[in-house]
Design a protein around this motif. Structure first.
Motif, PDB file in Angstrom:
ATOM      1  N   LEU A  55       0.788  -1.108  -0.114  1.00  0.00           N
ATOM      2  CA  LEU A  55      -0.098  -0.097   0.039  1.00  0.00           C
ATOM      3  C   LEU A  55       0.843   1.262  -0.031  1.00  0.00           C
ATOM      4  O   LEU A  55       0.615   2.237  -0.815  1.00  0.00           O
ATOM      5  CB  LEU A  55      -0.858   0.156   1.184  1.00  0.00           C
ATOM      6  CG  LEU A  55      -2.094  -1.060   1.250  1.00  0.00           C
ATOM      7  CD1 LEU A  55      -2.753  -1.090   2.744  1.00  0.00           C
ATOM      8  CD2 LEU A  55      -3.050  -0.623   0.150  1.00  0.00           C
ATOM      9  N   HIS A  56       1.990   1.332   0.516  1.00  0.00           N
ATOM     10  CA  HIS A  56       2.873   2.343   0.744  1.00  0.00           C
ATOM     11  C   HIS A  56       3.533   2.485  -0.707  1.00  0.00           C
ATOM     12  O   HIS A  56       3.821   3.547  -0.962  1.00  0.00           O
ATOM     13  CB  HIS A  56       4.151   1.954   1.810  1.00  0.00           C
ATOM     14  CG  HIS A  56       4.818   3.372   2.406  1.00  0.00           C
ATOM     15  ND1 HIS A  56       4.255   4.301   2.988  1.00  0.00           N
ATOM     16  CD2 HIS A  56       5.883   3.648   2.098  1.00  0.00           C
ATOM     17  CE1 HIS A  56       5.205   4.956   3.465  1.00  0.00           C
ATOM     18  NE2 HIS A  56       6.235   4.792   2.622  1.00  0.00           N
ATOM     19  N   VAL A  57       3.995   1.667  -1.184  1.00  0.00           N
ATOM     20  CA  VAL A  57       4.445   1.592  -2.522  1.00  0.00           C
ATOM     21  C   VAL A  57       3.672   2.194  -3.786  1.00  0.00           C
ATOM     22  O   VAL A  57       4.067   3.234  -4.178  1.00  0.00           O
ATOM     23  CB  VAL A  57       5.044   0.129  -2.900  1.00  0.00           C
ATOM     24  CG1 VAL A  57       5.122   0.206  -4.565  1.00  0.00           C
ATOM     25  CG2 VAL A  57       6.254  -0.310  -2.178  1.00  0.00           C
ATOM     26  N   VAL A  58       2.295   1.775  -3.602  1.00  0.00           N
ATOM     27  CA  VAL A  58       1.365   2.273  -4.753  1.00  0.00           C
ATOM     28  C   VAL A  58       1.028   3.837  -4.042  1.00  0.00           C
ATOM     29  O   VAL A  58       1.088   4.667  -5.261  1.00  0.00           O
ATOM     30  CB  VAL A  58       0.071   1.473  -4.742  1.00  0.00           C
ATOM     31  CG1 VAL A  58      -0.928   2.248  -5.423  1.00  0.00           C
ATOM     32  CG2 VAL A  58       0.285   0.121  -5.007  1.00  0.00           C
ATOM     33  N   SER A  59       0.827   4.133  -3.085  1.00  0.00           N
ATOM     34  CA  SER A  59       0.534   5.401  -2.799  1.00  0.00           C
ATOM     35  C   SER A  59       1.912   6.365  -3.095  1.00  0.00           C
ATOM     36  O   SER A  59       1.873   7.565  -3.519  1.00  0.00           O
ATOM     37  CB  SER A  59      -0.064   5.892  -1.408  1.00  0.00           C
ATOM     38  OG  SER A  59       1.178   5.259  -0.501  1.00  0.00           O
ATOM     39  N   ALA A  99       0.920   8.162   4.603  1.00  0.00           N
ATOM     40  CA  ALA A  99       1.413   8.570   5.957  1.00  0.00           C
ATOM     41  C   ALA A  99       1.071   7.568   6.768  1.00  0.00           C
ATOM     42  O   ALA A  99       2.014   7.257   7.819  1.00  0.00           O
ATOM     43  CB  ALA A  99       1.094  10.043   6.390  1.00  0.00           C
ATOM     44  N   PRO A 100       0.032   6.966   7.024  1.00  0.00           N
ATOM     45  CA  PRO A 100      -0.395   5.951   8.159  1.00  0.00           C
ATOM     46  C   PRO A 100       0.595   4.657   7.833  1.00  0.00           C
ATOM     47  O   PRO A 100       1.107   4.057   8.818  1.00  0.00           O
ATOM     48  CB  PRO A 100      -1.902   5.549   7.853  1.00  0.00           C
ATOM     49  CG  PRO A 100      -2.310   6.957   7.455  1.00  0.00           C
ATOM     50  CD  PRO A 100      -1.510   7.636   6.533  1.00  0.00           C
ATOM     51  N   THR A 101       0.728   4.002   6.659  1.00  0.00           N
ATOM     52  CA  THR A 101       1.423   3.278   6.221  1.00  0.00           C
ATOM     53  C   THR A 101       2.854   3.404   6.722  1.00  0.00           C
ATOM     54  O   THR A 101       3.567   2.515   6.968  1.00  0.00           O
ATOM     55  CB  THR A 101       1.361   2.643   4.851  1.00  0.00           C
ATOM     56  OG1 THR A 101       1.617   3.649   3.929  1.00  0.00           O
ATOM     57  CG2 THR A 101       0.019   2.022   4.593  1.00  0.00           C
ATOM     58  N   GLY A 102       3.283   4.459   6.455  1.00  0.00           N
ATOM     59  CA  GLY A 102       4.628   4.902   6.770  1.00  0.00           C
ATOM     60  C   GLY A 102       4.898   4.901   8.177  1.00  0.00           C
ATOM     61  O   GLY A 102       5.883   4.503   8.756  1.00  0.00           O
TER      62      GLY A 102
END
Length: 222
Positions: A55-59, A99-102
């Protein structure tokens, strides 16, 4: 400064952003033997970390590519409607996903405690600066919105800066001082880049803001 020269920094930034997006897109093959994943060990099978990572990669890809366009005045003039659409994708890509996944991934950061602290702070600032960009544009405070967008994208661009700092610091500072086989050198390098990647970018953003908006004290409303 000639008009064409003004686009040189933007062009360099856009090329670096596009290059990062290109090399990061390889992770979307979902193979486990690619670059960063090779050092994560069994963590790549963790039911929390793995979906969070993708999810972090896609965003991140969306955000890093959209940012340069949003900062380009000529692009805003060409298509205000598209600017607004991309702005929403950029903002909510960070606020809802990036930001949340980070923040979650910071718990698993290479370099231990101090790297994690750095990424916690960066994720919080990334969320806050982007939220302020959204709130100010909703209030029609265009100048303030632009300032917060510079800060937000500076934090987005930290992913690029981190990758530039790794070889730069390792070859010029860390390993020459501590030795290229020393585990301490690797630890110092990881922690240093975790902090410097976003601190340098925010400093540059504030310098740009100070110069660009020095005669624009009053928020514009449309």
């Amino acid at each position: 400064m000639p008009q064409t020269l003004r686009y040189i920094p933007w062009t360099v930034m856009a090329i670096l952003a596009a290059f990062l997006a290109f090399i990061t897109a390889k992770y979307l093959s979902f193979e486990t033997d690619i670059n960063f994943l090779l050092v994560k060990g069994d963590l790549i099978f963790d039911p929390v970390w793995r979906p969070t990572f993708y999810l972090h990669v896609v965003s991140g890809i969306l955000v890093i590519l959209i940012g340069p366009l949003q900062l380009l005045k000529s692009f805003r003039k060409i298509s205000w409607k598209l600017h607004r659409i991309l702005g929403k994708i950029y903002a909510y890509g960070i606020l809802v996903v990036g930001a949340p996944t980070g923040f979650i991934m910071a718990f698993y950061a290479e370099g231990g405690y101090w790297s994690s602290v750095s990424f916690f702070i960066m994720s919080a600032l990334w969320f806050y600066t982007t939220l302020m960009a959204v709130l100010t544009v909703r209030r029609k405070e265009i100048i303030e919105h632009q300032k917060w967008m510079y800060r937000s994208y500076a934090l987005s661009f930290a992913a690029v800066t981190l990758r530039l700092l790794m070889p730069t610091l390792s070859l010029s500072v860390i390993y020459p001082l501590l030795g290229n086989t020393d585990e301490e050198a690797a630890y110092v390098l990881i922690v240093a880049t975790a902090w410097l990647s976003w601190m340098i970018n925010l400093t540059v953003a504030e310098l740009i803001i100070a110069k660009k908006f020095k005669n624009k004290k009053t928020p514009q409303k449309s």
